[in-house]
Write a protein that holds these residues in place. Structure first.
Motif, PDB file in Angstrom:
ATOM      1  N   GLY A  98     -13.181  22.436 -10.537  1.00  0.00           N
ATOM      2  CA  GLY A  98     -11.653  22.373 -10.605  1.00  0.00           C
ATOM      3  C   GLY A  98     -11.248  20.900  -9.920  1.00  0.00           C
ATOM      4  N   ALA A  99     -11.858  20.853  -8.668  1.00  0.00           N
ATOM      5  CA  ALA A  99     -11.540  19.667  -7.742  1.00  0.00           C
ATOM      6  C   ALA A  99     -11.955  18.475  -8.537  1.00  0.00           C
ATOM      7  CB  ALA A  99     -11.967  19.676  -6.559  1.00  0.00           C
ATOM      8  N   ILE A 100     -13.142  18.293  -8.883  1.00  0.00           N
ATOM      9  CA  ILE A 100     -13.639  17.261  -9.803  1.00  0.00           C
ATOM     10  C   ILE A 100     -12.768  16.859 -10.861  1.00  0.00           C
ATOM     11  CG2 ILE A 100     -15.463  16.242 -10.907  1.00  0.00           C
ATOM     12  CD1 ILE A 100     -17.478  17.804  -8.894  1.00  0.00           C
ATOM     13  N   ALA A 101     -12.556  17.698 -11.692  1.00  0.00           N
ATOM     14  CA  ALA A 101     -11.624  17.665 -12.849  1.00  0.00           C
ATOM     15  C   ALA A 101     -10.395  17.024 -12.400  1.00  0.00           C
ATOM     16  CB  ALA A 101     -11.395  18.898 -13.589  1.00  0.00           C
ATOM     17  N   ALA A 102      -9.616  17.542 -11.383  1.00  0.00           N
ATOM     18  CA  ALA A 102      -8.350  17.051 -10.912  1.00  0.00           C
ATOM     19  C   ALA A 102      -8.640  15.830 -10.514  1.00  0.00           C
ATOM     20  CB  ALA A 102      -7.799  17.988  -9.892  1.00  0.00           C
ATOM     21  N   ALA A 103      -9.608  15.362  -9.940  1.00  0.00           N
ATOM     22  CA  ALA A 103      -9.946  14.052  -9.208  1.00  0.00           C
ATOM     23  C   ALA A 103     -10.111  13.017 -10.380  1.00  0.00           C
ATOM     24  CB  ALA A 103     -11.101  13.803  -8.197  1.00  0.00           C
ATOM     25  N   LEU A 104     -10.824  13.374 -11.429  1.00  0.00           N
ATOM     26  CA  LEU A 104     -11.106  12.584 -12.568  1.00  0.00           C
ATOM     27  C   LEU A 104      -9.697  12.008 -13.278  1.00  0.00           C
ATOM     28  CD1 LEU A 104     -13.831  11.595 -13.828  1.00  0.00           C
ATOM     29  CD2 LEU A 104     -13.321  13.461 -15.625  1.00  0.00           C
ATOM     30  N   VAL A 105      -8.876  13.336 -13.505  1.00  0.00           N
ATOM     31  CA  VAL A 105      -7.673  12.979 -14.044  1.00  0.00           C
ATOM     32  C   VAL A 105      -6.752  11.936 -13.191  1.00  0.00           C
ATOM     33  CG1 VAL A 105      -5.654  13.599 -14.449  1.00  0.00           C
ATOM     34  CG2 VAL A 105      -7.618  15.040 -15.492  1.00  0.00           C
ATOM     35  N   GLY A 106      -6.851  12.337 -11.791  1.00  0.00           N
ATOM     36  CA  GLY A 106      -6.238  11.524 -10.676  1.00  0.00           C
ATOM     37  C   GLY A 106      -6.712   9.972 -10.949  1.00  0.00           C
ATOM     38  N   PHE A 107      -7.881   9.924 -11.041  1.00  0.00           N
ATOM     39  CA  PHE A 107      -8.625   8.576 -11.078  1.00  0.00           C
ATOM     40  C   PHE A 107      -7.969   7.663 -12.495  1.00  0.00           C
ATOM     41  CE2 PHE A 107     -12.015   5.880 -12.709  1.00  0.00           C
ATOM     42  CZ  PHE A 107     -12.280   4.858 -11.660  1.00  0.00           C
ATOM     43  N   LEU A 108      -8.176   8.321 -13.569  1.00  0.00           N
ATOM     44  CA  LEU A 108      -7.810   7.630 -14.771  1.00  0.00           C
ATOM     45  C   LEU A 108      -6.418   7.576 -14.848  1.00  0.00           C
ATOM     46  CD1 LEU A 108      -9.979   9.894 -17.170  1.00  0.00           C
ATOM     47  CD2 LEU A 108     -10.445   7.674 -16.265  1.00  0.00           C
ATOM     48  N   VAL A 109      -5.552   8.357 -14.369  1.00  0.00           N
ATOM     49  CA  VAL A 109      -3.992   8.068 -14.219  1.00  0.00           C
ATOM     50  C   VAL A 109      -3.478   7.247 -13.405  1.00  0.00           C
ATOM     51  CG1 VAL A 109      -2.033   9.164 -14.204  1.00  0.00           C
ATOM     52  CG2 VAL A 109      -3.607  10.454 -15.669  1.00  0.00           C
ATOM     53  N   GLY A 110      -4.473   7.064 -12.158  1.00  0.00           N
ATOM     54  CA  GLY A 110      -4.093   6.407 -11.064  1.00  0.00           C
ATOM     55  C   GLY A 110      -4.194   4.889 -11.353  1.00  0.00           C
ATOM     56  N   LEU A 111      -5.445   4.636 -12.353  1.00  0.00           N
ATOM     57  CA  LEU A 111      -5.691   3.070 -12.515  1.00  0.00           C
ATOM     58  C   LEU A 111      -4.450   2.315 -12.967  1.00  0.00           C
ATOM     59  CD1 LEU A 111      -9.162   3.134 -13.916  1.00  0.00           C
ATOM     60  CD2 LEU A 111      -8.416   2.048 -11.833  1.00  0.00           C
ATOM     61  N   PRO A 112      -3.733   3.004 -14.022  1.00  0.00           N
ATOM     62  CA  PRO A 112      -2.625   2.111 -14.496  1.00  0.00           C
ATOM     63  C   PRO A 112      -1.213   2.294 -13.643  1.00  0.00           C
ATOM     64  CG  PRO A 112      -3.047   3.942 -16.260  1.00  0.00           C
ATOM     65  CD  PRO A 112      -4.032   3.977 -15.085  1.00  0.00           C
ATOM     66  N   THR A 113      -1.298   3.595 -13.290  1.00  0.00           N
ATOM     67  CA  THR A 113       0.222   3.856 -12.743  1.00  0.00           C
ATOM     68  C   THR A 113       0.368   3.292 -11.383  1.00  0.00           C
ATOM     69  OG1 THR A 113      -0.466   5.967 -12.017  1.00  0.00           O
ATOM     70  CG2 THR A 113       0.753   5.757 -14.024  1.00  0.00           C
ATOM     71  N   LEU A 114      -0.861   3.256 -10.540  1.00  0.00           N
ATOM     72  CA  LEU A 114      -0.607   2.959  -9.160  1.00  0.00           C
ATOM     73  C   LEU A 114      -0.222   1.358  -9.014  1.00  0.00           C
ATOM     74  CD1 LEU A 114      -3.287   4.929  -7.463  1.00  0.00           C
ATOM     75  CD2 LEU A 114      -0.994   4.975  -7.109  1.00  0.00           C
ATOM     76  N   ARG A 115      -0.313   0.668 -10.148  1.00  0.00           N
ATOM     77  CA  ARG A 115       0.369  -0.927 -10.270  1.00  0.00           C
ATOM     78  C   ARG A 115       1.722  -0.697  -9.939  1.00  0.00           C
ATOM     79  NH1 ARG A 115      -3.993  -3.970 -11.452  1.00  0.00           N
ATOM     80  NH2 ARG A 115      -5.914  -2.730 -12.288  1.00  0.00           N
ATOM     81  N   LEU A 116       2.380   0.306 -10.187  1.00  0.00           N
ATOM     82  CA  LEU A 116       3.975   0.600 -10.217  1.00  0.00           C
ATOM     83  C   LEU A 116       4.231   0.751  -8.562  1.00  0.00           C
ATOM     84  CD1 LEU A 116       4.265   3.033 -12.977  1.00  0.00           C
ATOM     85  CD2 LEU A 116       4.686   0.813 -13.009  1.00  0.00           C
ATOM     86  N   LYS A 117       5.691   0.596  -8.246  1.00  0.00           N
ATOM     87  CA  LYS A 117       5.619   0.796  -6.930  1.00  0.00           C
ATOM     88  C   LYS A 117       7.001   1.488  -6.641  1.00  0.00           C
ATOM     89  CE  LYS A 117       4.019  -3.386  -4.972  1.00  0.00           C
ATOM     90  NZ  LYS A 117       3.964  -4.500  -5.961  1.00  0.00           N
ATOM     91  N   GLY A 118       6.984   2.509  -5.490  1.00  0.00           N
ATOM     92  CA  GLY A 118       8.247   3.378  -5.103  1.00  0.00           C
ATOM     93  C   GLY A 118       8.659   4.258  -6.370  1.00  0.00           C
ATOM     94  N   ASP A 119       9.913   4.187  -6.764  1.00  0.00           N
ATOM     95  CA  ASP A 119      10.424   5.038  -7.587  1.00  0.00           C
ATOM     96  C   ASP A 119       9.914   5.113  -9.000  1.00  0.00           C
ATOM     97  OD1 ASP A 119      12.330   5.008  -5.707  1.00  0.00           O
ATOM     98  OD2 ASP A 119      14.003   3.986  -6.598  1.00  0.00           O
ATOM     99  N   TYR A 120       9.479   3.849  -9.201  1.00  0.00           N
ATOM    100  CA  TYR A 120       8.709   3.944 -10.639  1.00  0.00           C
ATOM    101  C   TYR A 120       7.320   4.605 -10.685  1.00  0.00           C
ATOM    102  CZ  TYR A 120      11.865  -0.007 -11.095  1.00  0.00           C
ATOM    103  OH  TYR A 120      12.821  -0.685 -11.033  1.00  0.00           O
ATOM    104  N   LEU A 121       6.521   4.622  -9.564  1.00  0.00           N
ATOM    105  CA  LEU A 121       5.405   5.497  -9.433  1.00  0.00           C
ATOM    106  C   LEU A 121       5.769   6.931  -9.374  1.00  0.00           C
ATOM    107  CD1 LEU A 121       2.441   5.827  -8.900  1.00  0.00           C
ATOM    108  CD2 LEU A 121       2.804   5.657  -6.497  1.00  0.00           C
ATOM    109  N   ALA A 122       6.863   7.432  -8.429  1.00  0.00           N
ATOM    110  CA  ALA A 122       7.268   8.606  -8.505  1.00  0.00           C
ATOM    111  C   ALA A 122       7.442   9.167  -9.790  1.00  0.00           C
ATOM    112  CB  ALA A 122       8.590   8.876  -7.815  1.00  0.00           C
ATOM    113  N   ILE A 123       8.216   8.504 -10.798  1.00  0.00           N
ATOM    114  CA  ILE A 123       8.700   8.805 -11.937  1.00  0.00           C
ATOM    115  C   ILE A 123       7.292   8.952 -12.854  1.00  0.00           C
ATOM    116  CG2 ILE A 123      10.038   8.260 -14.286  1.00  0.00           C
ATOM    117  CD1 ILE A 123      11.933   6.836 -12.309  1.00  0.00           C
ATOM    118  N   ALA A 124       6.359   8.032 -12.685  1.00  0.00           N
ATOM    119  CA  ALA A 124       5.218   8.110 -13.625  1.00  0.00           C
ATOM    120  C   ALA A 124       4.488   9.241 -13.123  1.00  0.00           C
ATOM    121  CB  ALA A 124       4.454   6.847 -13.400  1.00  0.00           C
TER     122      ALA A 124
END
Lengths: 321, 384
Positions: A98-124
C-alpha cells in the motif's frame, strides 16, 4: 565523540523500548482497555499522517491537499491483500504494498504538479485526491461506494508502535540530513536556493513521494484497525483534518504535529457526549488557540528532553515544599 | 529523537490522566448504548432515530421499567464517521458495560461496529441499515448483529411485484442513479422480479446524483411503449425527474423506494405533478392500526411534529431490544440478550409485526404509499 553518539543512541533505544513495554504491560494488566487502545490507534495514525504532511507543507513549503488520496491507496491495497490472504504476513505485505503504491502515485503525479506553486499546487493535489476517490468508487475490486467491510484486524499496539516510531524516525532523520536542509531552503526562498545549486523539483518530488509513502502506511493501519473502509471516508475533509493538525501543531515542528494529534484526539474524545454543541466547541477551541498561538502550538520549535527535565525539576521542587 | 521520546512520554502520561475513573455499576438500571450519527452529514437520520428511541424508553420507564429495573441510555455521537462508530461501540461495551448497542443508522457505520460486537459478545442492533450484506454475508450470519428493517433487495422485489400484481403493469422503464449502490441494487432486483412475473423492461436509463436536467432521458423514453416508470434513487433527483416527465406529458404511474420519503420531493416536483406516485416505505402515518395512531399522538405531544420513518424505526428498535432484554433467560448479559433477540417471534411494532429469521433480519411487510396531489392519499402493507 563517536562514543557519545553511540551512547545517546543506546539511551534512546532503551527509552523507546521501555515506553513500548510499559504500554504493553498496561494492556496485558487490563489498565488500558480496548477503548483506550482504539484512541491510541487513532492518535498514532494521525501522527503518521500529520508528520508526513508536515514534511511536505511545513518543511518544504508545498501546500498539499492530497493526503487523504494517498491514505486511501494504502488502505485499499492493504485491505484487498489481507481480505484475500488473511495472515499476519499478508498484513505486513499489505502495508508495504500500500505504501509503495501510494508513493508511486505520489511520484508520478508529483513530477508534473510540483512545478506549480502555492494555491495552484493545492488545487492540483485536491483534484488528485478526488480523482483517486472517484476511481475507487467505480472499481469493482473495491466494491464501489459501499467499500470493503470486515477487514481482518491484525494491527495491535506492537505494529502501531513500530510504524509510528519508524515514520517519525524516517522523517526526523531526513530533515536533519543535507536533503532536509535543502528542503528548508526551498521553503524559505525557492529562487535563492536554486541559485545556490539546489535542484528544487527533485527535492520537492522526493519529499512528496516520502509523504505519500507514509500516508499509505497510515491508510493501511486505518483499514486494518477499523474493519471498514469506503471512498467517502477519504474525502476532501480528511485532508483538511490532517492539515488542521499540522497547522495547529506548528508548521515545521515534528513534535508540534505529534502534540497536536494527541490534543485534538483528546478534545474530540472529550466532546463525544456533547453531540449538540460538539462541532461548535471543537471549532471554537481551534479558533481560540489560533488567535493566541497563530504560529501553532509549537511554532517551528521542537520539544526537547532538556525542556522536559527542567519541567520535572520544577514539579519535584513544588512537591517537596 | 529526543522530541520523539518526549512526545511518547506525553502521550502515555496524558492518557493515564484522561482515562482514569470508571463509572460504578448500579444494580437497579439496565444500560443500553446509543451510537448514532448526531452530527455530520447524515445527522438527520441519527437524530430522528434517537428521538424515537427516547420516546420508547421514556414510556417503558414510566410504566416501571422491566423486571423492576429502569432503562438507562448512554448516548454518544459518532459524527457520521465509521472509525468513530467503531471506537464508540468499543467504549460503550467495555467501559459503560451496556448490554446492547443501538445504531448506527447507516449501513457502512453499522457494519464497522459488528466485529466489535462479536469480540465483546454484546449485540448491536440497527433500525435502518438496509444494505443486503449487513447481517449476513458469504461467511455466514453475523452472530451479534440484528436489524429491524427490510433490506434493499427486498424493496426492489416488492416494488416489482407491486407494479405487476397491484397496478397490473407489464412494460417498465427504469431510470436509476448509477452512482449509488442503493439505487443499483434496487434496479437489479426490480428488474429480476418484474421479468420473473412476466413483465418486460422497455428501457434502462441512468443518471448521476447531482444531475438537474433529465430532459434528454425523458425525450428518449417518450417514444417507447411502456406503462410504468421505476426510479431507484433519492428525492433530490427523483423530484426533478417526476416534474420534467409530467411536464413532457408522461402520465404513467411512477414508482420509487424509501429514498422518496422527504418533504423535499414535494417542493421539487410541485403538488400538481405528484399524482399516481407509489413508493415503498417502512411506515405510514395513514396506518389505521391503533398502536400506530397512539405512537403518532405520543410523538406529537413530545416533539410537536409528525413522526417520520426514522422516528418510527427508532421507536420500534428500542421496544424490540427492551423486549429482548425482558425475555433474556437468567442474568441479563450480551449473550442472553442476543439469544432472546434471535428467538423473537411476532413482535408488534408501529413499522409492522415481524419475527426474526435465521439471518437476523425481520420478516415483515413493506408499506406502499400512494401520493395524490403531493400528499399521502393511501397506504397498504404488501408482503411477499
Amino acid at each position: 565523540m563517536a562514543g557519545f553518539f553511540k551512547k545517546s543512541w543506546a539511551v534512546k533505544l532503551v527509552s523507546l523500548a521501555s515506553v513500548f513495554i510499559l504500554v504493553q504491560l498496561l494492556i496485558s494488566a487490563g489498565f488500558i482497555d480496548s477503548y483506550i487502545q482504539a484512541t491510541i490507534a487513532t492518535i498514532c495514525i494521525n501522527i503518521i499522517l500529520a508528520v508526513s504532511l508536515n514534511l511536505i507543507t511545513g518543511f518544504t513549503g508545498q501546500f498539499s491537499l492530497g493526503h487523504a488520496g494517498f491514505m486511501s491507496i494504502g488502505a485499499y491495497v492493504c485491505a484487498i491483500i489481507t481480505l484475500r490472504i488473511g495472515t499476519t504476513g499478508s498484513f505486513i505485505l499489505g502495508v508495504f504494498a500500500g505504501a509503495i503504491a501510494a508513493a508511486l502515485v505520489g511520484f508520478l503525479v508529483g513530477l508534473p504538479t510540483l512545478r506549480l506553486k502555492g494555491d495552484y499546487l493545492a488545487i492540483a493535489t485536491l483534484g488528485l485526491s478526488e480523482i483517486i476517490r472517484i476511481i475507487f468508487t467505480n472499481l469493482k475490486i473495491t466494491n464501489g461506494a459501499a467499500g470493503l467491510s470486515y477487514i481482518p484486524r491484525f494491527v495491535n499496539w506492537f505494529w502501531i508502535f513500530i510504524f509510528t516510531v519508524g515514520t517519525v524516525l524516517l522523517i526526523v532523520n531526513y530533515i536533519k540530513s543535507s536533503h532536509g536542509r535543502a528542503c528548508i531552503a526551498i521553503r524559505e526562498d525557492e529562487i535563492a536556493s536554486e541559485a545556490m545549486g539546489i535542484n528544487s523539483t527533485r527535492y520537492k518530488v522526493t519529499v512528496f513521494t516520502i509523504g505519500a509513502f507514509c500516508a499509505g502506511i497510515a491508510g493501511a493501519l486505518y483499514a486494518s484497525y477499523f474493519y471498514d473502509i469506503a471512498p467517502k471516508t477519504f474525502g476532501f475533509l480528511k485532508s483538511i483534518d490532517v492539515l488542521v493538525i499540522v497547522v495547529f501543531g506548528g508548521l515545521g515542528s515534528i513534535s508540534g504535529s505529534i502534540l497536536a494529534a494527541i490534543v485534538l484526539a483528546l478534545i474530540s474524545t472529550f466532546l463525544q457526549s456533547f453531540s449538540e454543541i460538539r462541532m461548535i466547541l471543537y471549532a471554537l477551541m481551534l479558533i481560540i488557540i489560533m488567535i493566541f498561538r497563530p504560529q501553532g502550538l509549537m511554532g517551528s520549535k521542537e520539544l526537547s528532553l532538556s525542556l522536559f527535565k527542567k519541567a520535572g525539576k520544577l514539579f519535584s521542587k513544588k512537591e517537596r515544599v | 529523537m529526543k522530541k520523539l521520546l518526549c512526545a511518547l512520554l506525553v502521550l502515555v502520561t496524558t492518557m493515564s490522566f484522561i482515562f482514569t475513573g470508571c463509572s460504578g455499576n448500579n444494580d437497579n438500571v439496565i444500560k443500553i448504548g446509543i451510537n448514532y450519527e448526531l452530527s455530520g452529514e447524515v445527522a438527520s437520520y441519527g437524530q430522528a432515530s434517537v428521538d424515537g428511541i427516547k420516546l420508547a424508553v421514556e414510556e417503558i420507564n414510566k410504566a416501571g421499567g422491566i423486571n423492576g429495573k429502569l432503562i438507562e441510555l448512554v448516548e454518544y455521537d459518532n459524527k457520521s464517521d465509521k472509525a468513530e462508530a467503531t471506537t464508540l461501540a468499543t467504549k460503550l461495551m467495555t467501559r459503560n458495560k451496556v448490554v446492547a448497542v443501538l445504531g448506527p443508522a447507516t449501513s457502512g457505520a453499522f457494519k464497522a461496529t459488528i466485529p466489535v460486537a462479536n469480540e465483546n459478545k454484546i449485540p448491536v442492533i440497527s433500525g435502518s441499515a438496509t444494505a443486503d450484506d449487513v447481517t449476513v454475508d458469504a461467511n455466514g450470519v453475523k452472530e451479534y448483529a440484528f436489524r429491524i428493517c427490510f433490506n434493499d433487495s427486498y424493496q426492489g422485489i416488492a416494488m416489482g411485484q407491486y407494479a405487476l400484481n397491484n397496478l397490473s403493469k407489464t412494460k417498465a422503464v427504469i431510470i436509476m442513479d448509477s452512482s449509488s449502490d442503493y439505487a443499483k441494487g434496487l434496479a437489479k432486483n426490480f428488474n429480476e422480479a418484474f421479468k420473473a412475473g412476466g413483465g418486460s423492461i422497455a428501457a434502462e436509463e441512468a443518471y448521476v446524483a447531482g444531475d438537474t436536467d433529465f430532459n434528454a432521458i425523458i425525450t428518449k423514453i417518450k417514444g417507447l411503449d411502456f406503462d410504468v416508470i421505476f426510479i431507484p434513487g433519492y428525492y433530490q433527483e427523483a423530484g426533478l425527474i417526476i416534474k420534467q416527465a409530467r411536464e413532457q406529458g408522461i402520465d404513467v404511474p411512477i414508482l420509487g423506494a424509501d429514498g422518496f420519503d422527504s418533504p423535499v420531493l414535494l417542493e421539487l416536483a410541485g403538488a400538481s405533478n405528484l399524482n399516481d406516485i407509489y413508493f415503498s416505505n417502512h411506515y405510514s402515518s395513514l396506518d389505521k392500526d391503533p398502536s400506530v395512531q397512539s405512537f403518532i399522538s405520543a410523538f406529537k405531544a413530545e416533539f410537536n411534529k409528525e413522526p417520520n420513518a426514522f422516528n418510527a424505526l427508532g421507536y420500534d428498535l428500542a421496544k424490540f431490544v427492551i423486549a429482548g432484554i425482558a425475555n433474556a433467560e437468567g442474568e441479563v448479559t450480551g449473550e442472553s440478550v442476543k439469544t432472546a433477540l434471535a428467538d423473537t417471534k411476532d413482535f408488534v411494532g408501529v413499522t409492522g409485526s415481524f419475527s426474526i429469521d435465521e439471518n437476523h433480519n425481520p420478516v415483515k411487510a413493506i408499506v406502499v404509499i400512494q401520493l395524490t396531489d403531493g400528499v399521502q392519499s393511501s397506504s397498504e402493507r404488501v408482503s411477499q
